[in-house]
Design an enzyme around this catalytic site. Structure first.
Site, PDB file in Angstrom:
ATOM      1  N   CYS A   1     -26.649  -0.449  -6.838  1.00 31.56           N
ATOM      2  CA  CYS A   1     -25.835   0.183  -5.800  1.00 31.56           C
ATOM      3  C   CYS A   1     -24.577  -0.628  -5.548  1.00 31.56           C
ATOM      4  CB  CYS A   1     -26.631   0.325  -4.504  1.00 31.56           C
ATOM      5  SG  CYS A   1     -26.991  -1.261  -3.728  1.00 31.56           S
TER       6      CYS A   1
ATOM      7  N   CYS B   1     -24.895  -4.369  -4.852  1.00 30.51           N
ATOM      8  CA  CYS B   1     -25.011  -5.193  -6.064  1.00 30.51           C
ATOM      9  C   CYS B   1     -23.618  -5.483  -6.629  1.00 30.51           C
ATOM     10  CB  CYS B   1     -25.842  -4.475  -7.121  1.00 30.51           C
ATOM     11  SG  CYS B   1     -27.502  -4.042  -6.613  1.00 30.51           S
TER      12      CYS B   1
ATOM     13  N   ASP C   1      15.535   8.047 -16.916  1.00 31.95           N
ATOM     14  CA  ASP C   1      16.507   7.714 -17.946  1.00 31.95           C
ATOM     15  C   ASP C   1      17.002   9.029 -18.561  1.00 31.95           C
ATOM     16  OD1 ASP C   1      17.867   6.252 -20.081  1.00 31.95           O
ATOM     17  OD2 ASP C   1      16.209   6.913 -21.352  1.00 31.95           O
TER      18      ASP C   1
ATOM     19  N   ASP D   1      12.183   5.565 -22.048  1.00 30.17           N
ATOM     20  CA  ASP D   1      11.575   5.513 -23.376  1.00 30.17           C
ATOM     21  C   ASP D   1      12.126   4.407 -24.258  1.00 30.17           C
ATOM     22  OD1 ASP D   1      14.139   6.662 -23.809  1.00 30.17           O
ATOM     23  OD2 ASP D   1      13.414   7.502 -25.703  1.00 30.17           O
TER      24      ASP D   1
ATOM     25  N   ASP E   1      15.167   0.339 -21.142  1.00 28.47           N
ATOM     26  CA  ASP E   1      14.522   0.789 -19.911  1.00 28.47           C
ATOM     27  C   ASP E   1      13.428  -0.171 -19.443  1.00 28.47           C
ATOM     28  OD1 ASP E   1      16.001   3.205 -19.867  1.00 28.47           O
ATOM     29  OD2 ASP E   1      14.646   4.071 -21.341  1.00 28.47           O
TER      30      ASP E   1
END
Length: 891
Positions: A11, A14, A439, A638, A642
């Site tokens: 649980c 734990c 971008d 990309d 960037d």
């Protein structure tokens, strides 16, 4: 991050105990334990031995995750996620039911409904008690795991859910044994009233029923939990097991683990591609839906990249392996998804804090309930029943599972659609974004120049203009020429032979076609050939430029025949994606290094709220930093340029088709490279957080209502009480309900914007415009100061080198340069017409040894070079001219 398998957890208590133990180890920076996958992610330099020892001392088991010599990472991970618990629980449940049914027949069927009994039991109450004791004892033995785990947790001062179950069942059994012995005394005394009283005090069936009902709940929970990892398991199953290697013309099938970088392998139609590679022979369409979620096959030919686990649908391909084993794209996706499952969302801290003290508090409430009812004058059996009810209805599992199951399912939904969240924290934060910075090139636009307008003049037809332009440009490698050639080929235009071809850097091209002199190039160049342009022609050129297009003029025998405009066009779905983002209440900003005219034209087409043009990579990072002052900011990009902005932003989102550096810097990776996936990622995040809130509400609500009911708090007011067996049933089903609620996320339509809710956004465009303009001014000022300081430092360094003082003779001596110093210089380059030209010049100059970086501007015809040593100007001239441009000397 190192990952470990953890065993013995039952649980959230734990989970909290393991985290606390590992975080106390020297060298551990952070630790996140997943109850869902029984795994643990540890960041830091602590040795695995110390970490495993800490887990074991806390009362649990741990082992370092490893692929092993004979298994791939995918196979190892698949084994780790294999549902081994559900079959065990099913066997335990079946065995428990086999003994529980005859027990319930006697204890309830006979006692409540007077069902007939065998002769040896009929009327023999002591025998009935012994019968119930033996069968309930067998059921307890079958479910001994609850007692082993529960008492072990109590001994280690880390009580868990199993402790509550063990205490409840043990108390019921122990009190029933006491009642059985008391009844035997009543039998000896022939006390009929005492016999019947103690017979009603038997809770043997409650002990057995509690364990069985908890096992039912555990079985349902385990089965549901298995479904939450379906997406990850399906990814792992896709990993190919064999590859067909080529040794000359000979084919041999080998395990995929034996493929090395540089090996040539064949892929037949219908086969799965075994590793990442590059096509060196053949052409085919490849189904990449497994990685990107895109169902339309992608055409591949020599030079194109292919990825492991994608399917070759038609032609025969010969490829060269470029990435194998854990370096493949598939392995990277699996790693991202599993790492996200091993991390925690900030919202999970609420449940962690509660579950850390939950079990001890429940045990305290149960003891308090027992003594209060005794003091109130109730019987020992009644007080015991209330205390046991409190123990067995309390469920820390529901709290512990509320967050991780939703995160895992949401992560799986994203992975199926090519949207990868690197951590649970970013999966939560994405839905809270208020500002999206995009971008331009490669993100909003395709990043590839395309022909947008073909405008014939002087009686020339459109087909003739395109044919002559095609025949002229076909020998050039310039991006603009490639765009015109592509357009002509798509239109099936005939190619004419040319001779006397000549490229004129900074101007254009000229050649003879069918004996006639043709030229194409900039307006300035063609104007010089034709004797000037009229007002209408100049107006057309200006109109095209205002739309962000680059017009190329063409002339035949020094007479203008028309113009062709090219531009980096926006992607088909960019405008729709931006509209969806705005519909969610986000403020959309476009960042670009392009000139303001081109940037504004693209911005108008895309529909962004505002645009910031002319910013360098560090300028983008500055803009993002300023935007973050006004709200949670996500940056989408990309390219390498960037990366600083992606790292700076609250949420970095990389287009998957972009560079590895951008992907590494980002928090979310979009495999398809579509802006619609940005909206989809935010949609997944919002749905996941909404689901977590629902889970936490029901988990808290269940315990807040259930515990007082079990304790008997509503008896005086409403007469409500709770049998321990019903409490056990409720406990067993609570976690199942939480997991089932999380599984509803699989029904989410990630691209459907009909149910999007617009967030209350305090961000105002006016304020951001002022800020971004201030950023541009600040960046320009910084660049100016930087240049001045560089010149000053360079001059001082040169003087210091020439006039150093010898400490012994105290005379000025000449010194030699040592170490690596960076200097800056500007050169003039003409012939650059667009951002692609700038990139071409940049690449050519940075190939020279000693040049650290080169920043080109086609508007100013200048290139700023940063160099670490003296560079021969002849090398610079040669690089510029070889690239097809005109060198104008040092500025």
């Amino acid at each position: 991050m190192k990952q470990y398998n953890v065993t013995g957890m039952s649980c959230a208590a734990c989970q909290t105990r393991v985290e606390k133990a590992v975080n106390a180890v020297d060298g551990v920076e952070s630790c996140a334990v997943s109850l869902l996958t029984n795994s643990m992610g540890v960041v830091g330099n602590a040795s695995p031995e110390k970490i495993i020892k800490a887990v074991e001392e806390a009362g649990y088991g741990a082992s370092l995750k490893s692929a092993g010599a004979a298994k791939t990472a995918q196979e190892s991970g698949e084994d780790a996620l294999k549902d081994t618990e559900t079959p065990k629980l099913k066997r335990r449940l079946l065995a428990s039911l086999v003994f529980l049914i005859p027990l319930m027949y006697v204890s309830m069927g006979h006692m409540m409904w007077n069902w007939p009994l065998p002769a040896f039991l009929d009327g023999n109450h002591a025998a009935m008690g012994l019968y119930e004791l033996l069968i309930s004892g067998i059921v307890m033995m079958i479910n001994q795991k609850f007692f082993i785990s529960g008492w072990k947790g109590l001994i280690h001062k880390s009580p868990n859910m199993d402790t509550l179950v063990a205490l409840g069942a043990s108390a019921s059994f122990a009190y029933s044994v006491y009642a059985l012995f008391a009844m035997t005394s009543a039998v000896m005394a022939q006390d009929e009233a005492g016999i019947m009283y103690y017979m009603d005090q038997f809770y043997f069936e409650s002990a057995a029923m509690i364990l069985t009902l908890i096992t039912v709940g555990k079985t349902l929970e385990a089965k549901s939990k298995g479904k939450t990892t379906d997406a990850l398991k399906s990814l792992m199953k896709m990993a190919p097991k064999t590859a067909v290697l080529l040794d000359g013309e000979t084919e041999r099938t080998v395990p995929v683990e034996e493929v090395k970088v540089g090996d040539r392998f064949a892929v037949r139609p219908g086969d799965s591609i075994p590793v990442d590679g590059i096509v060196i022979q053949g052409a085919s369409a490849v189904n990449e839906s497994a990685l990107t979620g895109e169902s339309v096959p992608v055409e591949k030919q020599a030079g194109d990249k292919v990825s492991a686990a994608t399917i070759n649908t038609s032609g025969y391909l010969v490829c060269e392996a470029s990435r194998v084993g854990e370096d493949t794209t598939l392995a990277g996706i699996i790693r991202m998804v599993s790492d996200a499952a091993a991390t925690k969302a900030p919202i999970a801290k609420i449940a962690d804090r509660v579950s850390g003290v939950f079990v001890p508090v429940v045990i305290g409430i149960a003891m308090l309930t027992f003594f209060i009812w005794l003091i109130a004058g109730e019987s020992l059996g009644y007080a015991m029943a209330r205390a046991v009810s409190v123990l067995v209805i309390s469920c820390p599992c529901a709290l512990g599972l509320a967050t991780p199951v939703a995160i895992m399912v949401g992560n799986g939904v994203g992975a199926k659609n090519g949207i990868l969240f690197k951590t649970a924290a970013v999966q939560e934060m994405a839905g809270k974004a208020q500002i999206i910075a995009l971008d331009k090139t490669g993100t909003i636009t395709t990043g590839v120049m395309r022909v947008t307008d073909v405008i014939p003049m002087s009686g020339v037809s459109r087909e003739d203009l395109l044919r002559f332009a095609y025949s002229l440009e076909v020998k050039s490698e310039h991006p603009i020429s490639r765009a015109i050639v592509t357009c002509a080929e798509e239109n099936g235009t005939a190619l004419l032979e040319n001779d006397a071809f000549e490229a004129l850097p900074g101007n254009g091209l000229q050649a003879r076609i069918d004996g006639v002199r043709y030229a194409g190039g900039s307006a300035r160049f063609i104007s010089g050939l034709t004797g000037g342009l009229n007002a209408e022609q100049n107006a057309q050129i200006e109109a095209l430029a205002a739309q962000g297009k680059t017009p190329i003029l063409f002339a035949r025998e020094n007479k203008l025949t028309g113009m062709i405009a090219v531009a980096d066009t926006i992607k088909e779905d960019s405008a729709e994606a931006i509209s969806q983002l705005k519909g969610m209440g986000l403020h959309v900003v476009m960042l670009t290094g392009d000139n303001p005219v081109t940037a504004k034209a693209i911005a108008d087409q895309a529909g962004v709220d505002e645009v910031v043009a002319g910013v360098l990579p560090d300028g983008k990072e500055e803009v993002v930093r300023k935007l973050m002052e006004h709200g949670k900011t996500a940056m989408v990009g990309d390219g390498i340029n960037d990366a600083p902005a992606l790292t700076r932003a609250d949420i970095g989102i990389a287009i998957g088709a972009g560079t590895d550096i951008a992907i590494d810097a980002a928090d979310i990776v979009l495999m398809k490279g579509s802006l619609l996936d940005v909206a989809a990622a935010i949609r997944i995040s919002r749905a996941t957080i909404r689901n977590i809130h629902e889970n936490l509400f029901w988990a808290f609500f269940y315990n807040v209502i259930g515990i007082p009911l079990a304790a008997g708090c509503y008896v005086a007011a409403f007469g409500w009480t709770l049998n321990p067996m019903f409490g056990a049933a409720a406990m067993g089903l609570s976690s199942f309900c939480v997991v089932s609620n999380a599984l509803r996320l699989n029904l989410l339509r990630v691209y459907d914007n009909k149910n999007d809710k617009k967030i209350q956004n305090t961000v105002t465009g006016k304020l951001l415009v002022q800020q971004t303009e201030a950023v541009k001014a600040e960046t320009a000022e910084k660049e100016s100061v930087k240049a001045e300081n560089a010149e000053k430092e360079s001059a001082e360094a040169e003087t210091a080198e020439k006039k150093a003082v010898d400490p012994e003779t105290e005379e000025t001596v000449e010194t030699e340069k040592t170490g690596k110093e960076e200097n800056e210089m500007k050169i003039r380059v003409t012939g650059m017409m667009c951002a692609h030209c700038e990139a071409h010049v940049k690449k050519a100059l940075e190939a020279i040894d000693g040049i650290e970086s080169a920043a080109a501007s086609h508007e100013e015809n200048l290139v700023t070079i940063t160099n670490s040593k003296e560079i021969d100007e002849a090398l610079i001239r040669a690089a510029v001219e070889d690239a097809g441009y005109e060198y104008g000397g040092i500025a």
